[in-house]
Design a protein around this motif. Sequence first.
Motif, short mmCIF file in Angstrom:
data_model
loop_
_atom_site.label_atom_id
_atom_site.label_comp_id
_atom_site.label_asym_id
_atom_site.label_seq_id
_atom_site.Cartn_x
_atom_site.Cartn_y
_atom_site.Cartn_z
N GLY A 181 0.91 -1.00 0.02
CA GLY A 181 0.06 0.01 0.04
C GLY A 181 1.07 1.26 -0.08
N ALA A 182 0.39 2.46 0.12
CA ALA A 182 1.05 3.49 0.10
C ALA A 182 2.26 3.82 1.36
N GLU A 183 2.16 2.88 2.53
CA GLU A 183 2.86 2.76 3.29
C GLU A 183 3.68 1.49 3.29
N GLN A 184 3.44 0.79 2.27
CA GLN A 184 4.73 -0.33 2.29
C GLN A 184 4.99 -0.79 0.85
N CYS A 185 5.98 0.09 0.05
CA CYS A 185 6.43 0.13 -1.26
C CYS A 185 7.93 -0.23 -1.22
N LEU A 186 8.29 -0.40 -2.52
CA LEU A 186 9.80 -0.88 -2.70
C LEU A 186 9.89 0.07 -4.16
N SER A 187 10.98 0.98 -4.03
CA SER A 187 11.40 1.70 -5.17
C SER A 187 11.91 0.74 -6.28
N THR B 256 15.09 -12.75 -10.38
CA THR B 256 13.66 -12.28 -10.24
C THR B 256 13.23 -11.89 -8.74
N LEU B 257 12.12 -11.08 -8.83
CA LEU B 257 11.78 -10.77 -7.40
C LEU B 257 10.62 -11.66 -6.92
N THR B 258 10.27 -11.65 -5.68
CA THR B 258 9.04 -12.47 -5.18
C THR B 258 7.84 -11.81 -5.58
N GLN B 259 6.82 -12.29 -5.43
CA GLN B 259 5.43 -11.51 -6.00
C GLN B 259 5.21 -10.55 -5.37
N ALA B 260 5.40 -10.61 -3.78
CA ALA B 260 5.34 -9.48 -3.06
C ALA B 260 6.12 -8.35 -3.23
N GLU B 261 7.47 -8.51 -3.55
CA GLU B 261 8.21 -7.35 -4.01
C GLU B 261 7.91 -6.80 -5.25
N SER B 262 7.15 -7.52 -6.14
CA SER B 262 6.99 -7.04 -7.63
C SER B 262 5.72 -6.11 -7.29
N GLU B 263 4.83 -6.65 -6.58
CA GLU B 263 3.36 -5.70 -6.40
C GLU B 263 4.04 -4.54 -5.55
N ALA B 264 5.00 -4.70 -4.61
CA ALA B 264 5.30 -3.34 -3.96
C ALA B 264 5.87 -2.24 -4.76
N ALA B 265 6.98 -2.98 -5.63
CA ALA B 265 7.58 -2.07 -6.60
C ALA B 265 6.52 -1.32 -7.61
N ILE C 124 2.47 5.43 -7.37
CA ILE C 124 2.36 6.37 -6.46
C ILE C 124 3.12 7.75 -6.93
N ARG C 125 4.46 7.29 -7.47
CA ARG C 125 5.31 8.49 -7.93
C ARG C 125 4.64 8.95 -9.29
N PHE C 126 4.10 8.01 -10.22
CA PHE C 126 3.43 8.40 -11.46
C PHE C 126 2.46 9.49 -10.97
N ARG C 127 1.28 9.17 -10.03
CA ARG C 127 0.46 10.00 -9.72
C ARG C 127 0.91 11.28 -9.19
N GLU C 128 1.84 11.32 -8.46
CA GLU C 128 2.30 12.66 -7.89
C GLU C 128 3.07 13.23 -8.78
N ASP C 129 4.15 12.89 -9.69
CA ASP C 129 4.96 13.63 -10.36
C ASP C 129 4.16 13.87 -11.83
N TYR C 130 3.45 13.06 -12.18
CA TYR C 130 2.98 13.16 -13.57
C TYR C 130 1.45 13.77 -13.53
N LEU C 131 0.81 13.49 -12.63
CA LEU C 131 -0.58 14.13 -12.50
C LEU C 131 -0.78 15.09 -11.40
#
Length: 287
Positions: A146-152, A167-176, A182-189
């Motif tokens: 979620g917004a508080e649990q992400c991976l750059s 390869t990443l784990t599924q949880a790591e992929s989802e977090a990334a 989040i970055r897309f919405r803040e920077d682009y929109l």
Amino acid sequence: MPPTAGNLRVLVVDDDRDGADTLGMLIEELGNQVHVTYGGTQALNVATVFQPDLMLIDLAMPDMDGCRLVSTFRQMPAFAQTKIVAITGFADLGHKTLALNAGFDTVLFKPAALREINAVLASVGQVASSGNQSPEPANKKRAQPGAEQCLSIREARRIRNERKSRTLTQAESEAAICEAFIRFREDYLGWRAKEIRVHIIKDLLIVRLLGVLTVAERTLAQSLSPEKGRDLVKQVRIHLLELARPMLESIIYEVTGVKVLAMHHDISTVTGEEVVLFALSETPRFQ
């Protein structure tokens, strides 16, 4: 052949067209056949022909409320044993008790989490305990990004480069992917989402954004006629998303190693929930 969570006939009944369409699209993208209706009277006629395996019914509807509708269905032999679930914005014990007494099997509160929807589908489809069609197997504890649990993306690259499998784990992929959105919405929109959830189910990537409507969009959705305002908000969001599609597809490919085949989008101008679905060319491989 008995139905599974990927080939059910599902009837969605809700006078909130945005919410009904969004929920219907999500269930359809999970591989099911969906029919959406916007009122109880219409649902009675549709169900007789459609013969759904599962019904998701809103409680508060003007022409026929959900409790009256489910009572009518339960009196019909064809639907006496059909799985019927209430889905409502009234998240209190009183409405839940009322719904269960009227004949609903269970109650979901809006906006329903993907794991709740998937659990309902699984309960109807008799999915095997292996969890192949469930995003959250009981025997595998996974993070909920979620917004508080992400991976750059930078950190995801570092982790992948340090592994022999690359390869990443599924949880790591989802977090990334969550972090990227989040970055897309803040920077682009220039918009900040209240909450973002990302799930990968086989070859489907689901991004759910909660509470993302601006004050201007809420006002616009209620201006003119509700239908015209709602459509205008959707058109603007879809257009902006299409402009950014190459960027988003590139991020998804970098994280999962899989190309995007198609993108679908919907947003509820009532609840503010936005859903973006990416159909992937294949199921990603994870660590």
